[in-house]
Enzyme design. Structure first.
Site, PDB file in Angstrom:
ATOM      1  N   GLU A 228       0.887  -1.172   0.000  1.00 36.40           N
ATOM      2  CA  GLU A 228       0.000   0.000   0.000  1.00 36.40           C
ATOM      3  C   GLU A 228       0.921   1.218   0.000  1.00 36.40           C
ATOM      4  O   GLU A 228       1.518   1.545   1.016  1.00 36.40           O
ATOM      5  CB  GLU A 228      -0.903  -0.068   1.245  1.00 36.40           C
ATOM      6  N   CYS A 262      -2.190   8.999   2.568  1.00 41.27           N
ATOM      7  CA  CYS A 262      -2.044   8.430   1.218  1.00 41.27           C
ATOM      8  C   CYS A 262      -3.280   8.720   0.365  1.00 41.27           C
ATOM      9  O   CYS A 262      -3.164   8.970  -0.827  1.00 41.27           O
ATOM     10  CB  CYS A 262      -1.756   6.935   1.289  1.00 41.27           C
TER      11      CYS A 262
HETATM   12  P1  NDP Z   1       9.081   5.082   4.030  1.00 44.89           P
HETATM   13  O1  NDP Z   1       8.336   4.470   2.930  1.00 44.89           O
HETATM   14  O2  NDP Z   1      10.557   5.213   3.895  1.00 44.89           O
HETATM   15  O3  NDP Z   1       8.796   4.251   5.399  1.00 44.89           O
HETATM   16  C1  NDP Z   1       7.676   3.425   5.597  1.00 44.89           C
HETATM   17  C2  NDP Z   1       8.112   2.166   6.334  1.00 44.89           C
HETATM   18  O4  NDP Z   1       8.983   1.413   5.492  1.00 44.89           O
HETATM   19  C3  NDP Z   1       8.908   2.447   7.608  1.00 44.89           C
HETATM   20  O5  NDP Z   1       8.638   1.460   8.565  1.00 44.89           O
HETATM   21  C4  NDP Z   1      10.348   2.333   7.132  1.00 44.89           C
HETATM   22  O6  NDP Z   1      11.259   2.064   8.167  1.00 44.89           O
HETATM   23  C5  NDP Z   1      10.233   1.174   6.169  1.00 44.89           C
HETATM   24  N1  NDP Z   1      11.284   1.135   5.161  1.00 44.89           N
HETATM   25  C6  NDP Z   1      11.756   2.151   4.413  1.00 44.89           C
HETATM   26  N2  NDP Z   1      12.713   1.715   3.575  1.00 44.89           N
HETATM   27  C7  NDP Z   1      12.852   0.391   3.807  1.00 44.89           C
HETATM   28  C8  NDP Z   1      13.717  -0.611   3.272  1.00 44.89           C
HETATM   29  N3  NDP Z   1      14.615  -0.360   2.324  1.00 44.89           N
HETATM   30  N4  NDP Z   1      13.605  -1.867   3.768  1.00 44.89           N
HETATM   31  C9  NDP Z   1      12.721  -2.146   4.729  1.00 44.89           C
HETATM   32  N5  NDP Z   1      11.887  -1.252   5.265  1.00 44.89           N
HETATM   33  C10 NDP Z   1      11.952   0.019   4.819  1.00 44.89           C
HETATM   34  O7  NDP Z   1       8.413   6.478   4.355  1.00 44.89           O
HETATM   35  P2  NDP Z   1       9.000   7.881   4.793  1.00 44.89           P
HETATM   36  O8  NDP Z   1       8.599   8.103   6.190  1.00 44.89           O
HETATM   37  O9  NDP Z   1      10.440   8.045   4.480  1.00 44.89           O
HETATM   38  O10 NDP Z   1       8.169   8.843   3.824  1.00 44.89           O
HETATM   39  C11 NDP Z   1       8.584   9.051   2.477  1.00 44.89           C
HETATM   40  C12 NDP Z   1       7.401   9.218   1.562  1.00 44.89           C
HETATM   41  O11 NDP Z   1       6.666   8.003   1.556  1.00 44.89           O
HETATM   42  C13 NDP Z   1       6.376  10.260   1.985  1.00 44.89           C
HETATM   43  O12 NDP Z   1       6.731  11.546   1.589  1.00 44.89           O
HETATM   44  C14 NDP Z   1       5.139   9.752   1.277  1.00 44.89           C
HETATM   45  O13 NDP Z   1       5.196  10.167  -0.066  1.00 44.89           O
HETATM   46  C15 NDP Z   1       5.286   8.238   1.353  1.00 44.89           C
HETATM   47  N6  NDP Z   1       4.534   7.654   2.486  1.00 44.89           N
HETATM   48  C16 NDP Z   1       3.335   7.062   2.214  1.00 44.89           C
HETATM   49  C17 NDP Z   1       2.587   6.549   3.255  1.00 44.89           C
HETATM   50  C18 NDP Z   1       1.266   5.903   2.998  1.00 44.89           C
HETATM   51  O14 NDP Z   1       0.377   5.988   3.839  1.00 44.89           O
HETATM   52  N7  NDP Z   1       1.139   5.176   1.912  1.00 44.89           N
HETATM   53  C19 NDP Z   1       3.011   6.643   4.648  1.00 44.89           C
HETATM   54  C20 NDP Z   1       4.318   7.251   4.824  1.00 44.89           C
HETATM   55  C21 NDP Z   1       5.016   7.733   3.765  1.00 44.89           C
HETATM   56  P3  NDP Z   1      12.205   3.244   8.746  1.00 44.89           P
HETATM   57  O15 NDP Z   1      11.291   4.266   9.335  1.00 44.89           O
HETATM   58  O16 NDP Z   1      13.041   2.538   9.752  1.00 44.89           O
HETATM   59  O17 NDP Z   1      12.986   3.763   7.570  1.00 44.89           O
END
Ligand code: NDP
Length: 454
Positions: A228, A262
């Site tokens: 998602e 989102c």
């Molecule tokens: P991320 O997508 O980086 O983080 C979401 C989750 O994924 C966190 O638990 C993060 O862990 C984990 N994660 C990130 N990279 C990896 C990886 N390589 N391997 C395993 N797990 C990973 O979101 P951000 O907070 O950096 O936000 C960036 C952008 O993502 C936002 O600007 C928005 O556009 C989008 N976003 C969308 C969301 C939604 O509801 N669909 C929610 C949040 C963000 P960790 O925190 O430890 O990096």
């Protein structure tokens, strides 16, 4: 590196935690695997009883859970409380409906008798974001647990106290040990979790970048994934729409949770006949929103969750201006402590500009003028995302025809797009795949197993 809880309203570190060592992580995963045997053997009504107790805990603790959300990611208190109550509702929903959703389905015309069963498979890994730090977790955990799986949570690194509070809810509700575990780990440890033999699937909510990495890692191990991954939802306003209502919902959609949602409307596609009225209404309503301390009950919008994401948003706004965008309100970082960003409206930008193909994860509305329904549909679909969208018209049949042409996982007509527990939720394109919620969500993480007699 420690996992830090940093208050985005004060920019102060409020707590830090050491990530689990590799040895401790393996111990937790082994314990979760062992607990699965007992958990899957329980009856649906035993599992439902415990989920109902988790719902009771969420209701009883909603004030304090809202405070943790406010401190860690800036959500205004009253919205945090609403989120905790929505989590209670999804626990109740799957407790009430889970058994019938997973009841064997008879199939006629095969052998003497045939039916399809749905069996739990083991441990589901959930990789979750900070924006709805409770809801995102419970909407996966409740159906997965009800189906008889165990669950481990790798939460976003900026919300460790939310992650621990979620585990405590299950403990307080009386769940057997290790049926739900929070793993305080960094992103780099996710592959280790996927390597564990009892972990059979992963559900991730977050960015497309994170989705690509985790889906690839799951694919390399032939483990199932549900992704998602955010969106750039269109809100299409036709010439006969109720503009006042459209403006009201557009403002709520774009600015709730400080725009970090989102399924918020991000691109406003408005017919020429009503464009001026819509833009003037949106400007008035978005300007009236109260931005401030998440603990103040009058606050509509708290700070953004982090300085990093606010800087990224400002960089996107600057690129909108370079691409010809005109800022009507907002558009710059205020001089105050906290990661605040004001409600912002940008017009006169070409929908085909590169920045319009990205997700703007903050309170920034891009408004486009269109001259025909065909043009509105073309602009709505001119994005690699495909999560949600809405259409506004007093003629519901006409709106439904437009809705059918929009390539997204859901469309709402004359209404706010939201994740409703009764309906499947998920995306197309780079918004991801698989479905959460409803009867579709609970069937994502089970073995769909026909049994044929004779
Ligand atoms: P991320 O997508 O980086 O983080 C979401 C989750 O994924 C966190 O638990 C993060 O862990 C984990 N994660 C990130 N990279 C990896 C990886 N390589 N391997 C395993 N797990 C990973 O979101 P951000 O907070 O950096 O936000 C960036 C952008 O993502 C936002 O600007 C928005 O556009 C989008 N976003 C969308 C969301 C939604 O509801 N669909 C929610 C949040 C963000 P960790 O925190 O430890 O990096």
């Amino acid at each position: 590196m420690s996992i830090q809880s940093l208050n985005p309203a004060t920019e102060e570190v409020v707590a830090s935690f050491n990530p689990l060592s590799e040895g401790d992580l393996q111990n937790v995963l082994n314990s979760t695997a062992e607990s699965w045997t007992g958990w899957k053997s329980k009856s649906f009504s035993e599992r439902a009883g415990l989920l109902k107790k988790a719902a009771d805990q969420l209701r009883a603790q909603s004030e304090e859970l809202a405070e943790i959300m406010a401190v860690e990611m800036g959500k205004p208190i009253r919205m945090g409380k609403e989120e905790a109550l929505k989590c209670a509702a999804v626990c109740d929903y799957y407790a009430d409906e889970g058994e019938s959703m997973l009841a064997p389905i008879p199939v006629e015309g095969v052998g003497r008798k045939a039916f399809v069963t749905f069996e739990p498979l083991g441990t589901v890994l959930t990789v979750m974001p900070w924006n709805f730090p409770f809801w995102q977790v419970f909407r996966i955990a409740a159906p997965s647990l009800m189906a008889g799986n165990t669950v481990v949570l790798k939460h976003a690194s900026n919300v460790p106290q939310c992650a621990l509070a979620i585990e405590k809810i299950f403990v307080d509700a009386g769940f057997p040990a290790n049926v739900f575990r929070t793993l305080l780990i960094g992103a780099s440890q996710v592959e280790t979790v996927l390597d564990h033999k009892s972990v059979f699937a992963v559900s991730l909510t977050g960015s497309a970048a994170a989705g690509r990495k985790v889906a690839s890692a799951a694919g390399a191990r032939l483990k199932k994934s549900v992704m998602e991954l955010g969106g750039s939802d269109p809100l299409v306003v036709l010439a006969d729409a109720d503009i006042e209502e459209a403006v009201k919902v557009a403002t709520k959609s774009r600015c709730r949770n400080t725009g970090q949602t989102c399924i918020s409307a991000k691109r406003f596609i408005v017919m020429d006949e009503v464009y001026d009225e819509f833009v003037s209404g949106l400007t008035k309503r978005m300007s009236r929103l109260v931005m401030g301390d998440p603990f103040d009950p009058k606050t509509d919008m708290g700070p953004m969750s982090s300085g990093r994401l606010r800087a990224e948003l400002q960089e996107q706004v600057d690129r909108c201006v370079e691409a010809g965008g005109k800022i009507l309100i907002g558009g710059s970082i205020p001089k105050r402590t906290g990661y605040y960003y004001p409600p912002t409206i940008i017009t006169d930008i070409s929908p085909s500009a590169d920045v319009c193909k990205e997700e703007l994860f903050g309170p920034v509305a891009l408004v486009f003028r269109v001259h025909s329904v065909d043009e509105a549909v073309a602009v709505a679909n001119d994005t690699p995302f495909g999560l949600g969208g809405s259409v506004w018209s007093k003629d519901e049949d006409a709106a439904a025809k437009v809705a059918a042409r929009i390539r997204t996982g859901c469309v709402y007509i004359n209404s706010l797009v939201r994740s409703n527990m009764h309906l499947p939720f998920g995306g197309t394109g780079i918004s991801g795949y698989g479905r959460e919620l409803g009867s579709y969500g609970i069937r994502e993480f089970v073995n769909v197993k026909p049994v044929c007699i004779g």
